[in-house]
Every structure is written in C-alpha cells, then in structure tokens.
Scaffold this motif. Sequence first.
Motif, short mmCIF file in Angstrom:
data_model
loop_
_atom_site.label_atom_id
_atom_site.label_comp_id
_atom_site.label_asym_id
_atom_site.label_seq_id
_atom_site.Cartn_x
_atom_site.Cartn_y
_atom_site.Cartn_z
N ILE A 291 0.76 -1.30 0.05
CA ILE A 291 -0.08 -0.13 0.15
C ILE A 291 0.95 1.20 -0.01
O ILE A 291 0.81 2.21 -0.67
CB ILE A 291 -0.89 -0.37 1.35
N ALA A 294 2.10 1.83 -3.32
CA ALA A 294 1.32 2.41 -4.36
C ALA A 294 0.75 4.01 -4.02
O ALA A 294 0.65 4.82 -4.95
CB ALA A 294 -0.41 1.85 -4.12
N THR A 339 3.40 -3.11 -10.18
CA THR A 339 2.47 -2.25 -9.70
C THR A 339 2.86 -0.51 -9.91
O THR A 339 1.95 0.18 -10.33
CB THR A 339 2.48 -2.18 -8.04
N GLU A 436 -4.97 4.33 2.55
CA GLU A 436 -5.42 2.92 2.62
C GLU A 436 -6.62 2.49 2.47
O GLU A 436 -7.29 1.34 1.96
CB GLU A 436 -4.57 2.04 3.85
N TRP A 439 -7.55 2.84 -0.98
CA TRP A 439 -6.91 1.86 -1.79
C TRP A 439 -7.73 0.52 -1.43
O TRP A 439 -8.02 -0.41 -2.56
CB TRP A 439 -5.56 1.34 -1.02
N THR A 440 -8.28 0.23 -0.42
CA THR A 440 -8.91 -1.06 -0.17
C THR A 440 -10.26 -0.91 -0.90
O THR A 440 -11.02 -1.97 -0.98
CB THR A 440 -9.37 -1.35 1.38
N ASN A 442 -10.49 -0.04 -3.91
CA ASN A 442 -10.01 0.07 -5.53
C ASN A 442 -10.44 1.46 -6.06
O ASN A 442 -10.98 1.24 -7.29
CB ASN A 442 -10.47 -1.22 -6.11
N THR A 444 -8.94 4.72 -7.50
CA THR A 444 -7.66 5.36 -7.48
C THR A 444 -7.71 7.20 -7.40
O THR A 444 -8.67 7.47 -7.51
CB THR A 444 -7.52 5.21 -9.41
N GLU A 617 -5.89 -5.75 -6.02
CA GLU A 617 -5.54 -4.14 -6.30
C GLU A 617 -5.88 -4.16 -7.87
O GLU A 617 -5.20 -4.97 -8.66
CB GLU A 617 -4.20 -3.88 -5.72
N HIS A 634 -2.89 -9.61 -3.86
CA HIS A 634 -2.00 -9.46 -2.51
C HIS A 634 -2.58 -10.72 -1.60
O HIS A 634 -2.01 -10.44 -0.39
CB HIS A 634 -2.03 -8.18 -1.85
#
Length: 677
Positions: A291, A294, A339, A436, A439-440, A442, A444, A617, A634
């Motif tokens: 994470i 990213a 990534t 985070e 990110w979880t 999805n 962007t 991801e 992941h």
Amino acid sequence: MNHPLTDVTRALGGIAYGGDYNPEQWPRDVWREDVRLMREAGVNLVTVGVFSWSRIEPRAGTYDWSLLDEVLDLLHEHGIAVDLATATAAPPPWFTRRHPDARPVTASGTRLAHGSRQVFCPSSPAYAEAADALVTALATRYGDHPALVMWHVHNEWGNHNALCYCDTSADAFRAWLRERYETLDALNEFWGTDFWSQRYGDWDEIDPPRDTTAFRNPGQELDYRRFSSDALLARHRAETAILRRTAPRLPLTTNVMGTLEKKVDGFAFAAECDLVSADHYLPAADPDGHIDLALNADLARGMAGGRPWLLMEHSTSAVNWQPVNVAKQPGETRRNSLTHLARGADGLMFFQWRQSRAGAEKWHSAMLPHAGTEGRVWKEVKALGAELASLSEVTGSRVRGDVAMLFDWHAWWALELQARPSDRMGYLDAVRDWYEALWTLNITCDLVPPGADLAGYRVVLAPSLYLLSDQDADNLTRYAEQGGHLAVGCFSGVVDAYDRVRPGGHPGALRELLGLVVDEYLPLREGEHALLDDGTRVQRWTERVEPRGCTTVRRFADTADGGPARGGPAVTRHAFGRGTGWYTACRLPVPFLREVLRTLCAEAGVVPVVEAPHGLEAVRRTGEKHAYLFLINHTPETCRVPVTGIGLAGGEITDGRAVVPPGGVVVVREERRTAPA
C-alpha cells in the motif's frame, strides 16, 4: 507534442528497464560481461556516474575521461542507452580537504567529516564553484554522445544534508529572509517574536534555529525548512541551467524521494525537471508495504502532473539500511515492478546493476547479485525484462483518478515541529490511513498539492492540513462552492502559512466550509481511547465540536467511554454552495474511515476500478487506442475478476473472468473507455 519521457521510451523501443551502473567499482574485464548480461536481461537504459566525481576529477581542475569514454562507447555499441549523472552528490576527498568549511554543520554545532556522500553545505560557494565546473565539463564533453538519452541531475537532493547550520548557511538564510519579508517589522510580525523577547532589531541578529535552551521559535524553524529546501533547489537550478545551455538536446530529471522523506519539497523539484523520476523502497517491517508502494507511485504521478514518470530506483530484494533487511519473496519483485507500471511509470530501474563487493551498500540487492546468474534474483530479473518488452504498448498511457488527495510538505513540516498539542499526530500516519482506506475500495486517486487545479475531481481528500495558506484555503472553498465534495481530517486549517493560529476559532480557514467550530482540541494519551456511538474505538486525538450548520453523521459515545468529547460530533457533513464539506473530529481507524469514504464517493458518483475481492488491487491506464487494466493479487488465494478484453500478461481469461493467481499480476487490454487528455 510528445512528453520527454515518451520520446525516451520511443528511442528505447519500449518501457525503460535497467539500473544504476557503477563500472568504476569493477576491473575493465568485467565491463564486457556486464553489457552481455544486460542484453540478456532486456536492459535498455542504465544510469552512469552517480558517485564518480573522484574518478572524473581526481585532482582539482584535472579531469580523467578515460573510464567514462570507454564505458559510454561500450554501452552504445551494445544498444544500451545512458542516463548520465552529474556526479555532484558525492564530493571527492580533495574537495573537503581543500574546503573544510564546506562541510555541513549540525544544529548542535558539530561539523561533519568526510567519509560518506552529500558531505557539503548546500549554501557553500566553494561547493557551487566546484560542482558547476564539473557539470560544465561533463556537458561539454558528452552532450552530443550518441549513448545519452537524458541527464540525471545530482542524486536524491537533501537525503543526507537537507539541514546545515553553519555560518555560511546563516548568511544565506538572512538573505533569503530579506527577500521574503523585506523588512524586519514584517518578519517580527509573522514570527511572533514579541513572545519570549525574541524581537529582532538587526538582520545580523538572526541565526539558524540551532540547539538552544528550550523550544525554538516555530515560525523561524518552519522558514528554515523552506530556506533549506530552496537552497538545494537553487543548486538543482544551477546544474540544470548549465545542462540546458551546454547540451540542450537532452531532457533532464532528478530522483525525488516521495513520501520517504520530508527533507525537501518534492513538488518544487519536480516542477524544474523535464520528466519526473522517483525512488521507492519498501519498508520491510510493514506487512502492508504494497500500500505504501501504491501511495508513493501515485505521489510520483502527482508530481509529474498526471503524465508518465520514471521509477529511478527500487530494489530487487533486500536493502542495506533498515534495522532488519528482509529479502523479497519469490515473485515480489515482479509484483512491485508491475504495480509501479500500473500507476503510471513508463520505466522501471533498480539500484543497482551489479551488487557491490565492497563499500557501504554491498548488502543492498542488485539486478546481478553476488550469486551471479545461478540465483533466483537473476532469473526473476531476466524474466521481468522479457515481460516488460511484451508490454511496451502501455507506454504513454495515463492513469486518471476521480479523487484527489492533498499532499503538502509545508503542512508536514509545520505539524511536526516542537510544542504541538500532541507529538503522536504524525503527518504520514494520517495520509497513509486515508490512502489505505481508499486503496481497499479500489478507487484510484491522484496526490496533488493544495493549490492544484481541483476542478476535474469529483472528490478531494485532505487527511492532514494543519497549515493552510490563504490562497490554498480559497482554492478549497471554491472547489466545494462549485459542486465538489471535500473531506477534511482533524486538526486541519488551524494555522496560516507562517504557523500563526487563525483567529475566530478552529478550524480557522475552513470553519464556514465545514459548518462548525472546534471548541477545543483533546488529544489522547498513549493507551487511551474513545468510543464512537457505534462502538468504534479511536485513539490519539479527539475534538470538541460545535455544529454551525453541519449535520452530525457519527458522535462520540454519550458515556464515559466516549472520552473527553463524549456525546459530541465525531464525523460531520455540511452542504456548502453546490458541494459538501465532510470533517472527522478524531483519528478514525482505517475500517471506519473506509466506510466514510465509501459513502462520500458513492454520493459523488465515484466508482471502483472494478468490483474485486479484498486484497485484489486494480488500476487502469488509458491510452489513445486501448485501456490497460492491471489486477494485482496480494492475497494467498486465486482471485477471479470479471473483465472484457485480451490478456497481455500474467494469467488466463476464462469465461469473461481474469484468473489472478496468489501474488500474481494480470494485465488486460481493454477498448479505450475515456478520451485521452
């Protein structure tokens, strides 16, 4: 008009792939083996000369070009392009012996000795003269060399010498202050020097914020951070001016450090480069380091203004500078590399090509490890090179987010100065938590400064903006007024650009936008917590909020467990203009924060890249003809994701679903969904 990095990748025939090459560490008979193995691994670009000043100029004013002449010719002969460094990041022993006053000084007055890299004061005239002479000589000799495709200016500006407190720096600081404030009266007003009898009557009375008896003046210390970043930026500009004057055909870059360091303003350095490059190394102790990866990649893309960027350094396996240097697991190098590619990188470079036998970084992994061509790392490096060659069509495509996350080095510097309400309110902690959570989902996001043009974003997130300038506050207000959805983290908007508390109540510049007043900040001690009305436990920070038009979404529990702000608003929403302003009056844990952001994004019409299992991801790059969906697993389980397109790498597409193996990456070519910018 093509972007300079697109021109470079076109010249290379695809994605840039390679690493730092340091032939001076090896005898000449190794060099031909190096180029042969580079070709075998698919390497098409290497960075040369980063730490070679003492080889190029063994004595002051005496240059020895023999090594570089031979190496550059050899690389060109074998079709390997060069990113030539200016070599100014490591002054040679003769320089520090001749100019001992050019060595940096700590806040406690210790002058640092020669024996490492970046042993120079950024404000030293002697260093400037020597560095400029070296850059001029390099550009004159190699500006037309056919191997070169770009210049690499310095290396990781300020990584080890961001703050120097010597007398030369003091003089330069005073000059910087004169230009910034013009009069002592203005400086005294902005620094609040009437506190503790610090009022200055002469510019020469002002020193750097060296170690003293108690807390240093925060306005002075914040400005010293800014001055120090600007001093290094001035050196960057000096080198780039020489290169542009002497060798104008070549683009130039420098490798900024992303969120790894708060030492310099990365946006300022990125603005001075033709193309943006960044370094990123995983924190080995963090099981969720992917994470962080990213986050850094999205920040690099933000520094590049959304355009493709270059990953200048990462590692094939373990590094050498963390407390425990954990090796990467099989397949992790590929996953990490792809990534970065997914999030906008058009080049993937490593430190370094051949692993050193001696020196401080001999235990830092490399593309060609100590084990040679028989070990796992080499086999993965070779396989990655072949795969990147098959993905060359991705270059030039872009990642576009509907969400912007605000990132500001000045707010970071100010938040973490001395004498704040709590030293547990780390800037990156807040940014990483919010990132985070997104990110979880999805979703962007682009990481941009608070003054960026926000009009194209459906949602803007401000996890931590303790410091907020008047101009940036106006930018956020306009964004919400015109229909944007803004979410602000706790302890934001409190002070102006000079670290002066805004009058009229907290959160200062954002009170009207958020429809509330913070009556009091209520930090929590280590081990303490407060409960929200749904049982969620929060730590570190709470606030007593008085609504002034906002709606309470969540409250602190109206019991003793609710903490010092018991019964009060914890999460609020306020209709403002045609948009909304959300506020969190505590440091929310990631699972709860995720639900807040899910609600906010749904309200704003922001949808995930794809619907996928937790831990899968998904990122999309969009080009002229096609879009490219990257699916990065992941988890320890095989994931199946509905897709429409053709698989380019990494797995199968069966019955309209991409099959992504545990730890794997699948790249899918889709028909273009959005028009390119």
